[in-house]
Structure formats: C-alpha cells, structure tokens
Design a protein around this motif. Structure first.
Motif, mmCIF file in Angstrom:
data_model
loop_
_atom_site.group_PDB
_atom_site.id
_atom_site.type_symbol
_atom_site.label_atom_id
_atom_site.label_comp_id
_atom_site.label_asym_id
_atom_site.label_seq_id
_atom_site.Cartn_x
_atom_site.Cartn_y
_atom_site.Cartn_z
ATOM 1 N N VAL A 165 0.838 -1.203 0.000
ATOM 2 C CA VAL A 165 0.000 0.000 0.000
ATOM 3 C C VAL A 165 0.869 1.249 0.000
ATOM 4 N N ASP A 166 0.403 2.288 -0.656
ATOM 5 C CA ASP A 166 1.058 3.587 -0.639
ATOM 6 C C ASP A 166 0.407 4.417 0.473
ATOM 7 N N PRO A 167 1.181 4.934 1.437
ATOM 8 C CA PRO A 167 0.591 5.727 2.523
ATOM 9 C C PRO A 167 -0.262 6.896 2.022
ATOM 10 N N ASP A 168 0.119 7.484 0.885
ATOM 11 C CA ASP A 168 -0.678 8.597 0.358
ATOM 12 C C ASP A 168 -2.071 8.132 -0.054
ATOM 13 N N ASP A 169 -2.184 6.880 -0.509
ATOM 14 C CA ASP A 169 -3.508 6.350 -0.848
ATOM 15 C C ASP A 169 -4.370 6.209 0.409
ATOM 16 N N ILE A 170 -3.741 5.798 1.509
ATOM 17 C CA ILE A 170 -4.482 5.686 2.767
ATOM 18 C C ILE A 170 -4.924 7.070 3.237
ATOM 19 N N ARG A 171 -4.052 8.059 3.108
ATOM 20 C CA ARG A 171 -4.419 9.428 3.503
ATOM 21 C C ARG A 171 -5.607 9.932 2.682
ATOM 22 N N ALA A 172 -5.559 9.690 1.387
ATOM 23 C CA ALA A 172 -6.673 10.115 0.538
ATOM 24 C C ALA A 172 -7.959 9.400 0.940
ATOM 25 N N GLU B 201 -16.012 22.291 12.661
ATOM 26 C CA GLU B 201 -15.374 23.545 12.263
ATOM 27 C C GLU B 201 -13.910 23.590 12.730
ATOM 28 N N ALA B 202 -13.003 23.910 11.786
ATOM 29 C CA ALA B 202 -11.576 24.093 12.075
ATOM 30 C C ALA B 202 -10.920 22.840 12.635
ATOM 31 N N VAL B 203 -11.406 21.675 12.217
ATOM 32 C CA VAL B 203 -10.801 20.410 12.644
ATOM 33 C C VAL B 203 -10.065 19.795 11.459
ATOM 34 N N PRO B 204 -8.772 19.510 11.576
ATOM 35 C CA PRO B 204 -8.031 18.906 10.463
ATOM 36 C C PRO B 204 -8.414 17.446 10.269
ATOM 37 N N ASP B 205 -7.968 16.880 9.140
ATOM 38 C CA ASP B 205 -8.187 15.456 8.906
ATOM 39 C C ASP B 205 -7.433 14.645 9.953
ATOM 40 N N PRO B 206 -7.920 13.439 10.270
ATOM 41 C CA PRO B 206 -7.207 12.582 11.216
ATOM 42 C C PRO B 206 -5.780 12.301 10.739
ATOM 43 N N GLN B 207 -4.888 12.248 11.686
ATOM 44 C CA GLN B 207 -3.469 12.018 11.407
ATOM 45 C C GLN B 207 -3.215 10.566 11.007
ATOM 46 N N LEU B 208 -2.288 10.360 10.066
ATOM 47 C CA LEU B 208 -1.798 9.026 9.744
ATOM 48 C C LEU B 208 -0.297 9.007 10.004
ATOM 49 N N ARG B 209 0.108 8.219 10.985
ATOM 50 C CA ARG B 209 1.531 8.030 11.274
ATOM 51 C C ARG B 209 1.996 6.751 10.602
ATOM 52 N N VAL B 210 3.155 6.777 9.965
ATOM 53 C CA VAL B 210 3.678 5.623 9.246
ATOM 54 C C VAL B 210 4.889 5.068 9.989
ATOM 55 N N ARG C 33 -7.249 8.930 15.264
ATOM 56 C CA ARG C 33 -5.945 8.972 14.607
ATOM 57 C C ARG C 33 -5.606 7.564 14.130
ATOM 58 N N PHE C 34 -4.658 7.484 13.194
ATOM 59 C CA PHE C 34 -4.377 6.214 12.545
ATOM 60 C C PHE C 34 -2.868 5.997 12.433
ATOM 61 N N VAL C 35 -2.500 4.733 12.456
ATOM 62 C CA VAL C 35 -1.101 4.353 12.285
ATOM 63 C C VAL C 35 -1.026 3.254 11.227
ATOM 64 N N LEU C 36 -0.103 3.411 10.299
ATOM 65 C CA LEU C 36 0.165 2.403 9.275
ATOM 66 C C LEU C 36 1.503 1.756 9.603
ATOM 67 N N VAL C 37 1.480 0.487 9.979
ATOM 68 C CA VAL C 37 2.705 -0.265 10.243
ATOM 69 C C VAL C 37 3.021 -1.037 8.976
ATOM 70 N N ASP C 38 3.966 -0.537 8.207
ATOM 71 C CA ASP C 38 4.229 -1.015 6.851
ATOM 72 C C ASP C 38 5.416 -1.975 6.856
ATOM 73 N N ALA C 39 5.153 -3.220 6.453
ATOM 74 C CA ALA C 39 6.212 -4.233 6.367
ATOM 75 C C ALA C 39 6.508 -4.624 4.931
ATOM 76 N N GLY C 40 6.059 -3.823 3.973
ATOM 77 C CA GLY C 40 6.344 -4.102 2.566
ATOM 78 C C GLY C 40 5.215 -4.842 1.888
ATOM 79 N N ASP C 41 5.250 -6.176 1.940
ATOM 80 C CA ASP C 41 4.210 -6.983 1.302
ATOM 81 C C ASP C 41 2.969 -7.146 2.179
#
Length: 409
Positions: A33-40, A69-78, A108-116
């Motif tokens: 997965v591409d983290p930018d795809d998850i953010r989108a 009002e004035a709330v950003p998108d949820p954070q994604l930590r990689v 908030r969200f966390v992506l633990v990326d192990a490649g495959d």
C-alpha cells in the motif's frame, strides 16, 4: 456539522477528561500500500463519517457541542518495520495517549508497513466510535478514496434512538445495578500491555458447534470459562451493542452506540461448565432486552444538570477505589469482507483502554471463520495467566462428553 452533546455522550466525554477512554481496531492486510492512498481514503472516509473529524466546542458547566469547524483530517503516522510484534507495541503506545477534545480530531491512525503486508490501526475516542463503528471505518478506508461517498448526514445521538427516550427515576436504579458491584483492588503494576492470540477455523467451528448443541452461546461460554479461571465468584463486564434496539436503526453509522453491563458469574459453583454457560446465556438474554438497556442511556438525562467536571471527579474517584469488575469480555462477529482489489484483510483485532484500575479487557472478534482475541491490562503477567486458565477451561469443556439436550437445565 454542529450539534449538542447528548447527556450520554457528555458522560463519556467527562470520563475521557480523567481516563483514557480509547479503542483501537487493528487490521492485518496482505498486499502493498502507498501511505498517500491511505491518507486520501481517510479524507473521503471522514466525509462519510463526520464524527471522525470533530472537536468539543463551547464547553460549559452543563453543555457542550460537537463541531467539525476548524478540525483537520485525522493524522496518519507511518511506521516502517518488519518486526513481527511492531503493531502490538504501537497499540500499547497509542491507547494511553489521550485526545485533545478541544482541538480534535478524536481519531488517529497508524500504518505499520512491512512491505508486502501492513497493519492499519485506528485509534478512536469512545465518544465518537464504538467497536462496530471502528470495523466500519477500517472497511471504508480499505475500499479506497474512489469508493462512493454519500452526502454526510447528521449523526443522531444514541439517546434519541432508544425506545421511549423520556427518562424515568427508575432508570437511575437500573443504571446503578448495571454498573454496580463491589470494587476490586487496583491491579495496575506496570505499563499497558496488549497480548493477542487466535483460534483457528477448526477450533472456532468446534466451539460454535458445541455451543449450539449445549444450548449456549459463544459469549456465555467465554464468560463461563473466565469465571472458572478465578478462585472466587467473578463480576464480568459485558459491552453491549445498542444497535439491536435502536429505532430507527443506526445501521452503518459511526458513533457511540454501545454500553456495558456488569454481571455476576460464579465459576466456583458446583455445576458443570455447560450448565453454567446456559445460566449465563439466560441471564444475559434478560439483561440485553430493550427494557433493560434503554434505561442505561436514558438515565443520563436525569443527570444532565450535574456539571461535567463534577461528573469527571466522581468517575475518577470511583477508579481510585479499584475496578468494578474482574474482567471485561467483548465479543463481536464481523461479516466477511471482500478482497480490496490487490489487498486482502486477513485478520482484525480489537483492543481498548478504558480504565486505570488494570482490570483485563478481553476483546474477541469473529472473522472469516476464526476468532481473534486480545487482552489489555496493566498487569501483563496476571492477565496472560488468566487468559491461559480460561482457554484451558474452554478446552476441557470441549473435550467433555456432550449432555443430551433433554437433560439440559
């Protein structure tokens, strides 16, 4: 979106000001997965479910508002790692972290990326998300940003959907009984620890088949197994999905549509395992009906004139005296999810941190014919030993000869 916190939501908000009332859903996914795809995808999921992007505004003594009002998108930590237990360590870090409810967002969200493969971890304040809601969020994110997003609709509070929403004084008595029970000594002996395990498709089939044959349910069998793992009669907290009684139904809405009850289960009683499980089933069936569950939400309307800081102080004081239960056991069965293009959801776990007492919180998720189990506690060794004893009780019960249906009591 802007609406007033309901009395039930205000109580959970008050609790969250003094306790880490957080919940996580952990999706183990095969594929790259591409983290930018998850953010989108997160951005589009927020549009579908407004509570993922809210804060608490205009907080007064007796009222407050939810607003986007004035709330950003949820954070994604990689986190890039191939360590097999990295996601569990992330959960242990994230669950105790409180949300700033005044600024939001409350997810908030966390992506633990192990490649495959990767793990997608959703961390939510209970004010905006329950266990079923978290699984809905995970599903929407994995579907991708191209997934059709309907126009956001107002998210009704559970208070407005329960049968007969007008409160009665008797509701307070039922709430006190449901949340009652003598307190246990504080078990917190170290940092929060999360341990997971699973039961294979073969083991899961054996358990469910035996439960049906014995006139029990999986939840009842789990409660019986854990009760028999204690040397004394146990008080077991059972989180309950309120969607079953709401009108109109909440369906796939993301929000707080759950409560919990505490029930005594005497695992030391001189009865067989399956007899105890049938007793637990009958007791739970009685206490999860509309007439029993609705008061647990309506009662907070009676308490709506209690300032939220006072409510928080009372909750904190209660926690200081110890746990109201010996163990919490939550059980949910999720429908099989489709493959998400090149991605495949292979496992999903839940984990929660809603108490400072250290009492173990067990979450069981049924998915794709297997059971995925977790326990979080401030007493890692003690909670592991408790779960091992409970699973041993369950294994012994499965190995015992079945009792003919006509002999069930």
């Amino acid at each position: 979106m802007r609406r007033r916190l309901s009395p039930y939501e205000r109580a959970v908000w008050a609790a969250g000001e003094v306790l880490p009332v957080n919940f996580t859903a952990i999706a183990r996914v095969e594929g790259h997965v591409d983290p930018d795809d998850i953010r989108a995808s997160l951005t589009s999921t927020r549009r579908r479910h407004p509570l993922l992007g809210v804060r608490v505004a205009d907080a007064g003594r007796w009222r407050a508002w939810l607003t986007t009002e004035a709330v950003p998108d949820p954070q994604l930590r990689v986190v890039n790692t191939t360590a097999p237990d990295a996601w569990a360590r992330v959960v242990e870090e994230e669950l105790p972290r409180r949300f700033d409810t005044a600024t939001g967002p409350l997810a908030r969200f966390v992506l633990v990326d192990a490649g495959d493969t990767f793990d997608l971890i959703a961390v939510c304040h209970h004010l905006v998300c329950d266990g079923i809601s978290a699984s809905i969020v995970i599903d929407d994110i994995l579907r991708g940003s191209a997934h059709e997003v309907p126009r956001p609709r107002p998210v009704p509070a559970v208070d407005d959907l329960v049968p007969r929403p007008r409160p009665e004084l008797s509701d307070l008595r039922k709430l006190a009984r449901a949340l009652g029970g003598s307190t246990r000594p504080v078990r917190h002996t170290g940092p929060l620890a999360c341990t997971t395990w699973l039961l294979s498709a073969e083991e899961t089939t054996a358990i469910l088949t035996r439960c049906r044959a014995e006139g029990a349910t999986l939840q009842a069998a789990l409660c019986a197994a854990f009760a028999r793992a204690f040397p004394h009669p146990a008080d077991i907290s059972v989180p309950v999905d309120l969607r079953r009684i709401l009108a109109p139904a909440a369906q796939n809405a993301v929000g707080l549509y759950a409560t919990s009850i505490v029930r005594p289960v005497d695992g030391t009683a001189p009865v067989g395992f399956w007899t105890l499980a049938r007793h637990v089933r009958a007791d739970l069936q009685h206490h999860v009906g509309p007439d029993e569950l609705s008061p647990l939400v309506r009662a907070f309307r009676v308490l709506r004139f209690l300032p939220h800081k006072t409510m928080g102080s009372l909750i904190r004081g209660s926690e200081a005296h110890g746990a109201r239960f010996d163990v919490s056991i939550s059980n949910a069965n999720l429908p099989n999810r489709p493959d998400y293009g090149p991605l495949r959801l292979s496992a999903i776990y839940g984990a929660a941190h809603t108490s400072l007492s250290g009492a173990p919180l067990v979450i069981v998720v049924g998915y794709d014919g297997q059971l995925f189990l977790s326990v979080t506690s401030g007493d890692e060794t003690g909670s592991k030993q408790l779960c091992e004893r409970a699973m041993s009780q369950l294994a012994d019960a499965l190995a015992s000869p079945p009792v003919p249906a006509q002999n069930h009591t």
